[in-house]
Design an enzyme around this catalytic site. Structure first.
Site, PDB file in Angstrom:
ATOM      1  N   SER A   1       0.815  -1.210   0.000  1.00 34.65           N
ATOM      2  CA  SER A   1       0.000   0.000   0.000  1.00 34.65           C
ATOM      3  C   SER A   1       0.847   1.258   0.000  1.00 34.65           C
ATOM      4  CB  SER A   1      -0.912   0.027   1.231  1.00 34.65           C
ATOM      5  OG  SER A   1      -1.642   1.242   1.237  1.00 34.65           O
TER       6      SER A   1
ATOM      7  N   HIS B   1      -7.373  -3.347   5.322  1.00 38.42           N
ATOM      8  CA  HIS B   1      -6.787  -2.003   5.171  1.00 38.42           C
ATOM      9  C   HIS B   1      -7.603  -1.198   4.164  1.00 38.42           C
ATOM     10  CE1 HIS B   1      -4.441   0.744   2.661  1.00 38.42           C
ATOM     11  NE2 HIS B   1      -3.757   1.072   3.747  1.00 38.42           N
ATOM     12  N   ASN B   2      -7.904  -1.817   3.036  1.00 35.00           N
ATOM     13  CA  ASN B   2      -8.649  -1.094   2.003  1.00 35.00           C
ATOM     14  C   ASN B   2     -10.068  -0.779   2.461  1.00 35.00           C
ATOM     15  OD1 ASN B   2      -6.344  -1.561   0.492  1.00 35.00           O
ATOM     16  ND2 ASN B   2      -7.482  -1.948  -1.372  1.00 35.00           N
TER      17      ASN B   2
ATOM     18  N   LYS C   1      -4.474  -6.763   3.988  1.00 35.20           N
ATOM     19  CA  LYS C   1      -4.503  -5.656   3.016  1.00 35.20           C
ATOM     20  C   LYS C   1      -5.948  -5.335   2.618  1.00 35.20           C
ATOM     21  CE  LYS C   1      -3.063  -2.573   0.036  1.00 35.20           C
ATOM     22  NZ  LYS C   1      -4.053  -2.312  -0.952  1.00 35.20           N
TER      23      LYS C   1
ATOM     24  N   GLU D   1      -9.775   2.083   4.570  1.00 33.55           N
ATOM     25  CA  GLU D   1      -9.528   3.231   3.673  1.00 33.55           C
ATOM     26  C   GLU D   1     -10.865   3.761   3.129  1.00 33.55           C
ATOM     27  OE1 GLU D   1      -6.466   2.501   0.558  1.00 33.55           O
ATOM     28  OE2 GLU D   1      -8.021   3.028  -0.870  1.00 33.55           O
TER      29      GLU D   1
HETATM   30  C1  6PG Z   1      -3.406   1.257  -1.451  1.00 28.58           C
HETATM   31  C2  6PG Z   1      -4.792   1.368  -2.057  1.00 28.58           C
HETATM   32  C3  6PG Z   1      -4.897   0.706  -3.377  1.00 28.58           C
HETATM   33  C4  6PG Z   1      -6.300   0.689  -3.963  1.00 28.58           C
HETATM   34  C5  6PG Z   1      -6.824   2.001  -4.339  1.00 28.58           C
HETATM   35  C6  6PG Z   1      -8.093   1.981  -5.168  1.00 28.58           C
HETATM   36  O1  6PG Z   1      -3.361   0.709  -0.367  1.00 28.58           O
HETATM   37  O2  6PG Z   1      -2.414   1.734  -2.028  1.00 28.58           O
HETATM   38  O3  6PG Z   1      -5.692   0.736  -1.211  1.00 28.58           O
HETATM   39  O4  6PG Z   1      -4.464  -0.619  -3.192  1.00 28.58           O
HETATM   40  O5  6PG Z   1      -6.265  -0.076  -5.101  1.00 28.58           O
HETATM   41  O6  6PG Z   1      -7.000   2.774  -3.224  1.00 28.58           O
HETATM   42  O7  6PG Z   1      -9.135   1.286  -4.584  1.00 28.58           O
HETATM   43  P1  6PG Z   1     -10.632   1.514  -5.093  1.00 28.58           P
HETATM   44  O8  6PG Z   1     -10.554   1.686  -6.592  1.00 28.58           O
HETATM   45  O9  6PG Z   1     -11.403   0.307  -4.754  1.00 28.58           O
HETATM   46  O10 6PG Z   1     -11.092   2.764  -4.444  1.00 28.58           O
END
Ligand code: 6PG
Length: 487
Positions: free
Chosen positions: A131, A189-190, A186, A193
């Site tokens: 990430s 984590h997302n 991960k 996010e």
């Molecule tokens: C990271 C992000 C990355 C992710 C984007 C887009 O940790 O660098 O999580 O892996 O792919 O943020 O995610 P979405 O297109 O689902 O918003």
């Protein structure tokens, strides 16, 4: 054939792949690279990789031949079928003990499957979360590896040297656990996010639509918030987004962007996993659905002309106080979101027999990744105090912080509801908090309903747990109860 000199190989020269290669090279490793469209290899070598210890390869065979043993090959292609295709191409050229690493946003069951299948062939597999986006990949990402534990020692020095470091120099990269554990972490984590981004958007909605703050005023608010408990990468980039003007029109760029969100699926996977495990993950679920709702743009535009909100949509109160309240609502909701996310990882670890160390995860997320923040340092401290903490809210620091934030949080949710501003993440977080702290919920009635229409049985407060009863509520039903299994 000349002696192989490369420490690691990388397949897939898209944004993340290319920047990871440069990061590895910058830390003293020789990297062999291959890309299916081989002109990409030549372009890379002629441009950003020029003069560096990077070996361009036009075939899988050449890549494999360039690598020191045991070979370590990182695959940075689109998650899904493309990863299997690359693995199938590589396998015939590999020897026992060689290591394959998938660094994409792979769904964790695929990583479990690949780890097992490659183990049977004498090969070792790592599925790792990476990430931090483009800049993180180049300067120090957060790396979350899992898979075959035997593969970790040879890969560890490379990953830990290229990873982001926290203040005391500890790398934001450590072994997460077996099989799909790295990709699971991960994925969560997302999901977090998604939650953080949704909360920030709700705060923006309140300040912009209710208080009328323009981009400049929002820039100032987020700048201030970034030096408080919300200090984080996402708050910082939001501040900068508000400060950015479209070079063509001179208008704030944010005002020119269409309000329909995209998503690639990791948030959804997190919510599906939470439903499978029976762990409330309400905030992230709302964040995923808020993106879905935003995508119904045409429908929303039509509905906006038909469906009315409250008669009074204006704000009449102390503006500065309300801005501070929004900060607290964001903060308290964020605590709920992380509490839910860590509870989910606990449940998954239990279910799958993995050991996921939440403190280690918090440290890995402390720097480098998209959700990096000072707040994660506090979470690390909470898990250091109580490694098997059931819920982050029960840690004394966080429980105190929620108390500090809750009045403002409640005021914000009530104002939002009364003025017709949707705050699904902030309000569901509050409902979760009020539900979690209730020693009695209204589900006694729900159990009665289930028993009434389907003889699903219930337990009684005046009898031991595990004893199930059925009532013939209408006098017309039989005495046969349905089984007592729970999904
Ligand atoms: C990271 C992000 C990355 C992710 C984007 C887009 O940790 O660098 O999580 O892996 O792919 O943020 O995610 P979405 O297109 O689902 O918003």
């Amino acid at each position: 054939m000349s002696t192989p000199t490369a420490d690691i190989g990388l397949i897939g020269l898209a944004v993340m792949g290319e920047n990871l290669v440069l990061n590895m090279e910058d830390h003293g490793f020789t990297v062999a690279v291959y890309n299916r469209t081989t002109s990409r290899v030549d372009e890379f070598l002629a441009d950003r990789a020029k003069g560096k210890k990077i070996i361009g390869c036009h075939s899988i065979e050449k890549l494999v031949a360039s690598l020191k043993s045991p070979r370590k090959i990182m695959i940075m292609v689109k998650a899904g079928a493309a990863v299997d295709a690359v693995i199938d191409q590589l396998v015939p050229h590999l020897e026992k003990g060689d290591i394959l690493i998938d660094g994409g946003n792979t769904h964790y069951p695929d990583t479990t499957r690949r780890t097992r299948a490659l183990k049977e062939k004498g090969l070792q597999f790592i599925g790792t979360g990476v990430s931090g986006g483009e800049e993180g990949a180049l300067k120090g990402p957060s790396i979350m590896p899992g898979g075959d534990p035997e593969a970790w020692p040879p890969v560890k020095p490379i990953f830990q040297s290229i990873a982001a470091k926290v203040d005391d120099g500890t790398p934001c990269c450590d072994w997460v656990g077996p099989e799909g554990a790295g990709h699971y972490v991960k994925m969560v984590h997302n999901g977090i996010e998604y939650g953080d981004m949704q909360l920030i958007c709700e705060a923006y909605h309140l300040l912009h639509s209710l208080l009328g703050f323009n981009a400049e005023a929002l820039h100032e608010v987020f700048d201030r918030w970034n030096s408080g408990p919300l200090d984080s990468y996402l708050i910082e980039i939001t501040r900068d987004i508000f400060g950015y003007r479209d070079p063509e029109t001179g208008k704030p760029m944010v005002d020119l962007i269409l309000d329909t969100a995209g998503q690639k699926g990791t948030g959804k996977w997190t919510v599906v996993s939470s439903a499978d495990l029976g762990v409330p993950l309400t905030l992230i679920a709302e964040a995923v659905y808020a993106r879905c709702l935003s995508a119904l743009k045409d429908e929303r535009v039509r509905a906006s002309k038909i469906l009315k909100g409250p008669a009074d949509e204006s704000f009449s109160g102390n503006i500065q106080q309300f801005v501070d309240d929004v900060e607290m609502a964001l903060y308290a909701s964020k605590i709920m979101s992380y509490a839910q996310g860590f509870a989910l990882m606990n449940a998954m670890a239990k279910e799958s027999g993995w050991t996921i160390d939440n403190g280690k995860v918090a440290l890995m997320w402390r720097g480098g990744c998209i959700i990096r923040s000072a707040f994660l340092g506090k979470i690390k401290e909470a898990f250091d105090r109580t490694p098997d903490l059931d819920n982050l809210m029960l840690d004394p620091y966080f429980h105190h912080e929620i108390e500090r934030a809750q009045n403002g949080w409640r005021r914000v949710v009530s104002v939002a509801v009364s003025r017709g501003i949707p705050v699904p993440a902030m309000s569901s977080a509050l409902a979760y908090y009020d539900g979690y702290r209730s020693d009695r919920l209204p589900t006694n009635l729900l159990q009665a309903q289930r028993d009434y229409f389907g003889a699903h049985t219930y337990e009684r407060i005046d009898r031991s747990r595990g004893e199930f009863f059925h009532t013939n509520w209408t006098g017309r039903g039989g005495t046969t109860a349905s089984t007592t299994y729970n999904a």
